[in-house]
Design a protein around this motif. Structure first.
Motif: not given
Length: 570
Positions: A73, A76, A111, A114, A118, A129
């Motif tokens: 993390g 992003s 998005k 991410d 989280k 990613g």
């Protein structure tokens, strides 16, 4: 809806519409990219003039660095995707390597990734990613799959290719689709739809083909990992020409279901699929991720070979024994290639972990006759029909490999059997050649006495020059040889053509051995080092069939022991 020849449009109108669509996808990237009014021969420095320092840092990071940062993390997926979208758009403006960008769907995916990290406190998978670019003929659901033929525009993918589904499940982001040549059978990339894709290090040179859009894009660092396909050098040529790592696996190891091409079902010279990357670790992660997914369970033509974890060269164990093929005996490499080979071999000779022996070429001219005959078993009728259906012009290198290829034959069943038997006989002869070359002493039947005598890997050029001048990439032998034998082969960057280093080679006098050799050497005499300035010089490691992991391990050892690449490209 796309303009198509099926609806009555001319090939020029179809091409204009495809280019308009591509330009619109690049215009959708934010912040907007400026127009580039003056493009230098070496385009690499342009990136630092246009992109932010953070975008440069992200896009010049390797796959393994980004993967670690994304997993923790520290960065992003959205920021990574935005950076690569902008650099890919810039790559298009200077090399013409993109068929379309996918900013909306890519950012939506980023998005979601991410948010997944989280919520779950862990990445979605090993490629979480990581932006991956895709050669256009690898099918993506809902998008055009024309494979470089004007008449095929309007064919829409009804599903994602098998390979894309696995990579998606591993957490990647698809954001760019790249150019390929007319016929998918060039060692450069030019077609009637988009024109010519050029080399980012020297625009007078080719980016390679047929995965040339991938090569130019990744070479410019508009991608760090991309998907290519290979039937005669189509991953390795672009990787070599653009200073990248690229792997042609043995056939039937990685999933190929869901690509678009002529001659589907042909089994004489099967194509493979594989990675191009800015790092060796990127290639390894790509291949291991796919194999770990057990793709043979859904694609039963694949062989159920798990990833081999065992190190064939443990510390204090067997040395890596490399056979050096300096010249294939058909077309002599240009002096910069030979110079880079010599420098690498001299460094490896100093290593306590490597042993070097010379490898003599075995009938590489005959190998070309066999494979050039088996490429188009229908006499290229499907290729010709796909081109002629739109009345688009035949490209120079399409004519070279089809209409000017004396080995093309419309096979009968009986003649195809005979040609395939000739292929298999040559494979057996080459295996015997390997066994005889491998042994410090050999048994009467031609087998090496024990494993310690065996050559593990072949080191050879990727082609008879650094990235060829445009429309001159006519000798495939340094790559197609290994397609015929179905040996895994990996490209790795070594050096760069330099007037200072390579001017001495301009004085070399050489009497060519045949017409192909004369054609290649005349190019060197005409243009010299100045004509190839800044072009990457890459080399190739080749292993026995299904020893893909061994080839990658050998590349790691070569990189460690010799300190390749010797220059920083970007």
């Amino acid at each position: 809806m796309a303009v198509t020849t099926a609806s009555g449009a001319t090939w020029q109108e179809v091409a204009a519409d495809r280019q308009k669509h591509r330009d619109a996808t690049i215009a959708a990237v934010e912040p907007a990219l400026p127009e580039i009014s003056e493009i230098p021969t070496n385009t690499i420095p342009i990136a630092k003039k246009v992109l932010t320092a953070e975008e440069i840092k992200i896009t010049e990071s390797t796959v393994e660095v980004l993967a670690a940062q994304l997993e923790k993390g520290e960065i992003s997926a959205v920021d990574v995707t935005k950076a690569f979208l902008r650099r890919a758009g810039l790559a298009q403006k200077v090399t013409n390597c993109i068929t379309e960008l996918l900013p909306e769907r890519a950012l939506q995916r980023a998005k979601e990734l991410d948010e997944f990290l989280k919520t779950n406190g862990k990445p979605m998978g090993p490629l979480h990613g990581i932006p991956i670019s895709v050669k256009e003929h690898v099918m993506m659901k809902g998008l055009d799959i024309n494979a470089g033929f004007v008449s095929w525009v309007g064919r829409i993918g009804d599903d994602d290719a098998h390979i894309l589904k696995i990579l998606w499940a591993a957490g990647c982001v698809f954001y760019a689709r790249t150019t390929q040549p007319q016929s998918l059978m060039h060692l450069e990339t030019s077609n009637s739809l988009y024109g010519t894709t050029v080399n980012p290090f020297n625009r007078n040179l080719t980016c390679g083909g047929s995965s040339g859009g991938e090569g130019a894009l990744i070479g410019f660092r508009g991608s760090c990992l991309g998907i290519g396909t290979d039937i005669g050098g189509s991953i390795r040529s672009p990787a070599s020409n653009n200073g990248l790592y690229g792997m042609k696996p043995t056939t039937l190891r990685l999933p190929t279901a869901g690509w678009s091409a002529t001659m589907a079902g042909s089994e004489q010279i099967p194509a493979t699929i594989g990675p191009l990357s800015t790092s060796l670790a990127g290639c390894k992660l790509f291949i291991k991720t796919l194999i770990d997914a057990k793709p043979w369970l859904k694609e039963p033509t694949l062989l159920p070979f798990e990833w081999k974890e065992a190190d064939p060269f443990p510390a204090g164990g067997k040395k890596l024994k490399i056979g050096v093929l300096w010249d294939d005996g058909v077309v002599k490499p240009h002096p910069p290639v030979t110079r880079a080979m010599k420098e690498l071999v001299e460094k490896l000779k100093k290593s306590e972990n490597v042993e070097i022996v010379d490898w003599k070429p075995y009938k590489h001219d005959e190998a070309w006759e066999i494979i050039a005959n088996l490429y188009f078993s229908d006499g290229a009728s499907q290729e010709s029909a796909a081109i002629n259906a739109s009345s688009e012009p035949w490209m120079t290198l399409t004519k070279h490999i089809i209409t000017e290829n004396p080995h093309v034959q419309t096979h009968t069943v009986e003649s195809l059997w005979a040609a395939t038997a000739r292929r298999d006989s040559y494979r057996a002869e080459y295996a015997a050649h390997w066994n005889n070359t491998s042994a410090t002493g050999s048994s009467a039947n031609g087998y090496a006495l024990n494993d310690s005598d065996m050559v593990d890997i072949i080191l050879c050029p990727c082609g008879p020059s650094a990235a060829p001048r445009l429309e001159t990439a006519k000798w495939w032998g340094y790559t197609s040889q290994w397609n015929l034998l179905d040996y895994p082969a990996l490209i790795f960057p070594v050096d760069q053509v330099s007037v200072e280093k390579d001017a001495e080679g301009e004085k070399e006098k050489y009497e060519p051995r045949n017409e192909k050799d004369a054609y290649n050497w005349k190019l060197w005499e005409e243009f010299g080092a100045e004509g190839w300035v800044d072009a990457p010089i890459s080399l190739q490691l080749v292993g026995r069939r299904y020893e893909d992991e061994k080839v990658m391990r050998a590349a790691e050892i070569v990189e460690r022991e010799a300190g390749t690449p010797f220059v920083k490209y970007v």
